[in-house]
Design a protein around this motif. Structure first.
Motif, PDB file in Angstrom:
ATOM      1  N   THR A  27      47.777  47.852  -0.813  1.00  0.00           N
ATOM      2  CA  THR A  27      48.471  46.672  -1.329  1.00  0.00           C
ATOM      3  C   THR A  27      49.421  47.037  -2.465  1.00  0.00           C
ATOM      4  O   THR A  27      50.405  46.329  -2.704  1.00  0.00           O
ATOM      5  CB  THR A  27      47.481  45.599  -1.807  1.00  0.00           C
ATOM      6  OG1 THR A  27      46.584  46.169  -2.758  1.00  0.00           O
ATOM      7  CG2 THR A  27      46.683  45.045  -0.650  1.00  0.00           C
ATOM      8  N   ASP A  68      50.784  39.147   2.852  1.00  0.00           N
ATOM      9  CA  ASP A  68      50.861  40.499   2.305  1.00  0.00           C
ATOM     10  C   ASP A  68      50.783  41.552   3.403  1.00  0.00           C
ATOM     11  O   ASP A  68      51.461  42.583   3.330  1.00  0.00           O
ATOM     12  CB  ASP A  68      49.742  40.725   1.289  1.00  0.00           C
ATOM     13  CG  ASP A  68      50.032  40.055  -0.046  1.00  0.00           C
ATOM     14  OD1 ASP A  68      51.170  39.596  -0.243  1.00  0.00           O
ATOM     15  OD2 ASP A  68      49.118  39.988  -0.893  1.00  0.00           O
ATOM     16  N   THR A  87      44.126  38.732  -0.359  1.00  0.00           N
ATOM     17  CA  THR A  87      44.361  39.872  -1.224  1.00  0.00           C
ATOM     18  C   THR A  87      43.752  39.633  -2.609  1.00  0.00           C
ATOM     19  O   THR A  87      43.913  38.564  -3.188  1.00  0.00           O
ATOM     20  CB  THR A  87      45.874  40.122  -1.378  1.00  0.00           C
ATOM     21  OG1 THR A  87      46.449  40.287  -0.086  1.00  0.00           O
ATOM     22  CG2 THR A  87      46.146  41.357  -2.225  1.00  0.00           C
ATOM     23  N   GLU A 121      41.203  43.517   3.618  1.00  0.00           N
ATOM     24  CA  GLU A 121      41.253  42.700   2.415  1.00  0.00           C
ATOM     25  C   GLU A 121      42.724  42.414   2.089  1.00  0.00           C
ATOM     26  O   GLU A 121      43.315  42.962   1.167  1.00  0.00           O
ATOM     27  CB  GLU A 121      40.522  43.440   1.284  1.00  0.00           C
ATOM     28  CG  GLU A 121      40.444  42.717  -0.044  1.00  0.00           C
ATOM     29  CD  GLU A 121      41.431  43.304  -1.043  1.00  0.00           C
ATOM     30  OE1 GLU A 121      41.698  42.608  -2.026  1.00  0.00           O
ATOM     31  OE2 GLU A 121      41.938  44.418  -0.833  1.00  0.00           O
ATOM     32  N   LEU A 122      43.320  41.545   2.918  1.00  0.00           N
ATOM     33  CA  LEU A 122      44.733  41.227   2.810  1.00  0.00           C
ATOM     34  C   LEU A 122      44.992  39.794   3.266  1.00  0.00           C
ATOM     35  O   LEU A 122      44.386  39.337   4.237  1.00  0.00           O
ATOM     36  CB  LEU A 122      45.572  42.150   3.705  1.00  0.00           C
ATOM     37  CG  LEU A 122      45.794  43.601   3.283  1.00  0.00           C
ATOM     38  CD1 LEU A 122      46.479  44.353   4.415  1.00  0.00           C
ATOM     39  CD2 LEU A 122      46.642  43.650   2.025  1.00  0.00           C
ATOM     40  N   SER A 123      45.897  39.128   2.577  1.00  0.00           N
ATOM     41  CA  SER A 123      46.392  37.863   3.109  1.00  0.00           C
ATOM     42  C   SER A 123      47.341  38.169   4.253  1.00  0.00           C
ATOM     43  O   SER A 123      47.895  39.273   4.355  1.00  0.00           O
ATOM     44  CB  SER A 123      47.134  37.087   2.017  1.00  0.00           C
ATOM     45  OG  SER A 123      48.348  37.746   1.675  1.00  0.00           O
ATOM     46  N   ASN A 176      41.339  49.602  -0.465  1.00  0.00           N
ATOM     47  CA  ASN A 176      42.499  48.938   0.105  1.00  0.00           C
ATOM     48  C   ASN A 176      43.585  48.657  -0.929  1.00  0.00           C
ATOM     49  O   ASN A 176      44.746  48.449  -0.586  1.00  0.00           O
ATOM     50  CB  ASN A 176      42.096  47.628   0.774  1.00  0.00           C
ATOM     51  CG  ASN A 176      43.237  47.019   1.569  1.00  0.00           C
ATOM     52  OD1 ASN A 176      43.678  47.582   2.556  1.00  0.00           O
ATOM     53  ND2 ASN A 176      43.739  45.872   1.118  1.00  0.00           N
TER      54      ASN A 176
END
Length: 274
Positions: free
Chosen positions: A141, A172, A104, A167-169, A137
Motif C-alpha cells: 500500500t 486502493d 486499507t 488488506e486493501l480497499s 501488506n
C-alpha cells in the motif's frame, strides 16, 4: 544448530530515535545508516531484536533504514503473554484493519508520509518498503506514494479471518494495480509453505491483482528455525517469519538466502549502478 537461548532485549543504541510528524500524527522512528531510505516495519509483537537484526543487515548493505514504532515495546524480546496482549490491542486499534471487510489500514497513510519525508532527506531514486507479518501488506500500500519504488511483502497476515483476502480497499487495490503497471514495479514476497497465517490463497490473491509483477517465493516450512522466541512458538504456532524470528543464520540456508535476495532486490532498485 538452533540451540535454544533466551535473547535479551535490544537497547537500540546504534539507531537515532526521532519523532516524525505526518499530518499532525507523531510516531517514534529509529534511523540508522546512510544511502537511500528503506522503511522496515515491525512484525507482531513489535520492534523485536530479530526485526532490528534485519534492519541492521539492510543498513550495512548501504541504506538509511527507518524503523517506525507501530505497536509493542521497542526492542523487547517477544514473550508469549506480552506478545498476545499487543496483538489483541492492535486488532481493535483504529489504525489497523485486522479483519476482512475493513479495507486499507489507516496507518498506511502515515507510512506513506514517512517514506515521502525519508526520500526528501536521503535522496536517491526512491524509497524501499519492507513489511513483516501484521505490516506485510503495508509495503504494497505504500506504493501509492510515488517515492516508493521497491516493495518487499513478507508473510502478510492481514486480514486474519480470511486467508484468501488482501488488506486493501477496492479503490486502493485498483490504484496500486495501475501504479505498478504504469511504472513497471516488481513486488517481492516471501512465505513458508505451511504458514497458517499467510497461505497459498493469499499469494494467489496478490498474483490475481498484480500479475507477473508479483514475485511470490515460497520456502519449505521444514527450513524454519525450530526454536523461535516464545511468542512465535506458543502464539503463532507455525513457520511464519522467514527473515526474522524463523531465520536460521547460517550461510547457504534457505532463509538466509531469502535475506540475501531481499538485499539484492533493494540494491538493484535503489542504488544506481556506477
Amino acid at each position: 544448530m538452533n540451540a535454544a537461548s533466551e535473547s535479551p532485549d535490544d537497547a537500540i543504541t546504534d539507531f537515532s530515535r526521532r519523532l516524525v510528524d505526518v499530518d499532525g500524527v507523531v510516531k517514534t522512528v529509529y534511523v540508522a545508516g546512510s544511502g537511500p531510505a528503506v522503511v522496515v516495519m515491525p512484525e507482531m509483537p513489535g520492534i523485536s531484536p530479530d526485526v532490528l537484526r534485519l534492519a541492521r543487515w539492510i543498513r550495512d548493505a548501504g541504506f538509511t533504514v527507518h524503523v517506525p514504532s507501530l505497536f509493542g515495546i521497542d526492542g523487547a524480546y517477544p514473550t508469549a503473554e506480552g506478545g498476545a496482549e499487543v496483538m489483541r490491542r492492535a486488532c481493535v486499534s483504529a489504525e489497523f484493519r485486522a479483519f476482512a471487510g475493513g479495507g486499507t489500514s489507516p496507518v498506511a497513510g502515515w507510512l506513506r508520509g514517512l517514506a515521502r519525508q525519508a526520500h526528501a532527506a536521503c535522496g536517491g531514486p526512491g524509497v524501499g518498503a519492507v513489511g513483516l507479518c501484521f505490516t506485510g501488506n503495508f509495503a504494497l500500500t505504500m506504493t501509492l506514494e510515488p517515492s516508493v519504488i521497491a516493495s518487499v511483502v513478507n508473510h502478510p497476515s492481514l486480514p486474519l479471518d480470511d486467508p484468501a483476502a488482501l488488506e486493501l480497499s477496492d479503490e486502493d487495490a485498483q490504484a496500486i494495480k495501475e501504479r505498478v503497471t504504469r511504472d513497471g514495479l516488481k513486488v517481492l514476497a516471501y512465505r513458508f509453505d505451511n504458514d497458517r497465517w499467510c497461505t497459498g490463497q493469499r499469494f494467489a490473491a496478490y498474483r490475481a491483482l498484480l500479475g507477473d509483477a508479483f514475485d511470490g517465493r515460497v520456502l519449505p516450512g521444514t527450513a524454519a528455525r525450530t526454536d523461535p522466541p516464545p511468542f512465535f512458538r506458543d502464539v503463532v504456532q507455525s513457520p511464519h517469519s522467514v527473515v526474522t524470528a524463523h531465520l536460521v543464520n547460517e550461510q547457504g540456508h534457505p532463509t538466509t538466502r531469502a535475506r540475501d535476495e531481499i538485499l539484492t532486490y533493494l540494491t538493484t532498485h535503489l542504488i544506481p549502478a556506477r
